[in-house]
Design a protein around this motif. Sequence first.
Motif, PDB file in Angstrom:
ATOM      1  N   LYS A 215     -22.188  25.215   4.231  1.00  0.00           N
ATOM      2  CA  LYS A 215     -23.258  25.988   3.544  1.00  0.00           C
ATOM      3  C   LYS A 215     -22.669  26.991   2.570  1.00  0.00           C
ATOM      4  CE  LYS A 215     -26.814  25.855   7.068  1.00  0.00           C
ATOM      5  NZ  LYS A 215     -27.362  26.608   8.187  1.00  0.00           N
ATOM      6  N   LYS A 216     -21.588  27.640   3.019  1.00  0.00           N
ATOM      7  CA  LYS A 216     -20.953  28.649   2.150  1.00  0.00           C
ATOM      8  C   LYS A 216     -20.393  27.992   0.897  1.00  0.00           C
ATOM      9  CE  LYS A 216     -19.712  32.311   5.372  1.00  0.00           C
ATOM     10  NZ  LYS A 216     -18.668  32.838   6.233  1.00  0.00           N
ATOM     11  N   LYS A 217     -19.768  26.817   1.071  1.00  0.00           N
ATOM     12  CA  LYS A 217     -19.208  26.095  -0.071  1.00  0.00           C
ATOM     13  C   LYS A 217     -20.306  25.732  -1.062  1.00  0.00           C
ATOM     14  CE  LYS A 217     -15.014  23.971   1.744  1.00  0.00           C
ATOM     15  NZ  LYS A 217     -14.495  22.762   2.370  1.00  0.00           N
ATOM     16  N   ALA A 218     -21.432  25.222  -0.506  1.00  0.00           N
ATOM     17  CA  ALA A 218     -22.553  24.813  -1.354  1.00  0.00           C
ATOM     18  C   ALA A 218     -23.090  26.015  -2.121  1.00  0.00           C
ATOM     19  CB  ALA A 218     -23.640  24.193  -0.487  1.00  0.00           C
ATOM     20  N   ALA A 219     -23.190  27.145  -1.410  1.00  0.00           N
ATOM     21  CA  ALA A 219     -23.706  28.363  -2.055  1.00  0.00           C
ATOM     22  C   ALA A 219     -22.789  28.798  -3.183  1.00  0.00           C
ATOM     23  CB  ALA A 219     -23.831  29.469  -1.023  1.00  0.00           C
TER      24      ALA A 219
END
Lengths: 422, 481
Positions: free
Chosen positions: A414-418
């Motif tokens: 999720k952090k990467k996508a954000a």
Amino acid sequence: MIIQKCKGAYDLLPSDMEQFRYLESVFRESALKWGYQEVRTPSLEYLHLFTSAGTLSPAMLNRVYSFLDWDGWSGERVVLRPDGTIPVVRLFNENLAHLDVAKLFYITSVFGFEDTGTKNRERWQLGVELIGGNTVLSDLEVLILGYEILIRLNCGQVKLRLSHAGVLRSLIKELKLGDEAESRLFGEIRDGNWDALRMAGKKKPAVSAVLSLLLNLKGNTSGFLQNARALSRSSAEFKAQIDDFLALTTKLDAMCYPYEIDMTSSKGFEYYTGLCFQFLLKDKRIGGGGRYDGLVPLMGGKNKPACGFALYADYLMEMMSVPSETKEKWVLIRSGAMTDQTAERCFELARSLHAAGYVAGIDFDGDMQDCQFTVLVESKKPYFSVVNTMKKKTITLSSISEVIDEIGGSVVRKKKAARKAN
Amino acid sequence: MSARRKPLEKQIKLALPKGKLLPATARLLADVGISFDNYTTETRIYRLNSWNYPGLSAKMFHEKDVPVQVAVGNYDLGICGSDWIEELQVKYPASSMVKLIDFGYDRGALYFAVSKWQPYASVQELLNKKHSLRIVTEYPNLAESAALNLRLKKYQVFPSWGSVEVYPPEDADIAVLKAYEEKELMDQNLVALQPMLQTSTFLIANRDSLQDKDVSSIIERFSKGIKKSKKSWLGVTAPSAPIANTYTGSYSRSAVRLAIPDGHQRSPTVELLKKAGVVIKGYTNGTLDRRPVISGYDIKVKVSRPQDMPLHVANGNYDFAVTGKDWYLDHLYRFPSSPITKVLDLGFGWVRIVVVVTEDMPVDTIGDIRRLLQSGKMKSLRVASEYINIADRYLNENHMNPYKLIPTWGASEVFLPEDADVLIENTQTGKTLATHKLKIIDTIMESTACLVANKHSLKTSAKRGIMDSFISAISAGVEKT
């Protein structure tokens, strides 16, 4: 009988450390963003580092933890660092003197004896030092950095209190007391006896009015200093110093930073030469600093001006709380019957959860307290039961990836996508 | 309802000084009507009972130990010099000790003194010095505090057992020492830069004793006594042998320097030098000169305390010295990499360093004490010793846990059993220990006088030849004994 800690020493328990690490992370992040680099000095320094600079008061030096090292037959004493700034200046002189400007920060403990043993004799400080910056803008930068950290910590209404060692020194010089009497007066002021200066000022009409104004009243804008300047029949040196102070307060006014000018607020350290400031929370000092232009050369270095501040972790931690969103999500892994097979599966699940960005611990004996998510590992399919204690819901799953999806999906992904989306 | 408190303790304990304060203190006690039979310079019985005050007992201590004993609460009252009171209080301001009455005898001052051959006319000049200032003193806490208050930029404090006047100017820049008047310093070629502290002899009390006990009968005796018009104790002084310190102002750091002992070791050292064919003036008999002169060797000699010698040899102030193996090892245990080495065993001054307890303590070995500690029957072991570092190492090696080490300045046998559980002390025959009903449970080491040298000096070509030749002569002397 349980062996106890030393008198005046304090343990930091898990909840304290959570607070400390949060404070540290906010401080580090802010300092790094402003271009400061982290340094760490040794806990042991030579005592003469602190005596030769002539910057710490005898009262303070009489309370340091000093002793002879194992090779101290020469009588050379070492000391448990009683102050954060002086070792950083020593570090700069020894290693970084080739730099025009060094912006450094540190997180360290300082040691000092305290009579009752009820207060901490080892205190933690988070400090920044800007060595080489000579303008009011350097003062402004460290002030704003300090302010920013305290605002991010969200621990309440922070009050900024200002004073100016240069202004006070120039006024005391004008009293023309002679070396010995002047030194005595500085001693009184260091101990907080401002009446001694008031009394001395009364004998000199040229400075008494301005001294009376500065010592008895508190200002909230640069207008206060303008008034003192207008009242003064004092020397060019005084005017130069008050102009230096004014330059800073005028900028703070323009940037809408509230402050209070209290000339009697500076005490303790003797190395300040210009601006002195304190951060207060509910009238308790939680940090302070100022300009110390003489310290680098006094300690054998080049003629470099400098300024800095330190925040007092022990006091701050009493007043702050860690925001819940910054706390790591915990998953507890447990097995009804811990066999070799279930143990392996527990460890595999733990590793996968760690990789997905969760804190996952294994409850080997079934004694640990439940978390929001507790995963029960079985020897037979469907292998995993995920208990959501908040929703009071249990769901059985047969793969690790399903477990991760059930408790919220991969945090890392999720952090990467954000980050990509940004 | 709260529990009843313990019955009030009626016994009053008084710590009295031995040594130079003893004659005047004995007269004072007699004049105020407090009588102890054995409070004399000759006595070897250090535990005293007053025949006219049945509730009063006393013990004789080295003067330095008195304020410590009162502060820790082992004694309700004590008599000692204010120099030792201040030496304790400057380091431990919260100590539970209160000064009560100034008796006015042994009045003097502590001085910050330099050699008259040194170029310092004032403290201000010292402050301007960039090099490290070497301070030698029997009062390390007061000296350190004075150095900080004077804002000396860099300094080293050499704690000393005494005879500090011998060190300036070659081996110390400043001596912090007590004198009755400035003239006394001038006689030792010293100049007082400033008096640090006026000293006198005081009655002191433990704070808790004042708060919780009735010691008024004794205090009243003293306070009435000092109101007397005739204070006979003021005229009593302890006899002291004249000592010279004939420094002539010539000094070269490249000269070979030897230290030889004063006190008990002086006489056997004289014998040894004689057998070695070494002629020495100012040491053999009559007035002791702190700087005697040796014929036939290009060696400068000083006479100082054997306890202090290893430290000064390590610092290169002496190239070699006659000291005891006990003091040599005590130094090495504290500073393992110290550049000092033993070059010759001199054979005399044999003693054993022993572990001592009272005869009625139910232990025969150190292992028995360890078991008492491990079983919890003994909560903590109190160990008194002159040999702090030897004792510390011994206690660690024998897994004594927990223990408290009480530094003493001689005659430590008085500490057992009330003020310490174990003593680590030297003994020759064991007779003194037996007199005090003490028994030896272990021997840590044997010690004799030895010649120690600075390792760097032994490698210095300019010194090596002279040192070798002197060592050979002494070695030959040892063989003749």
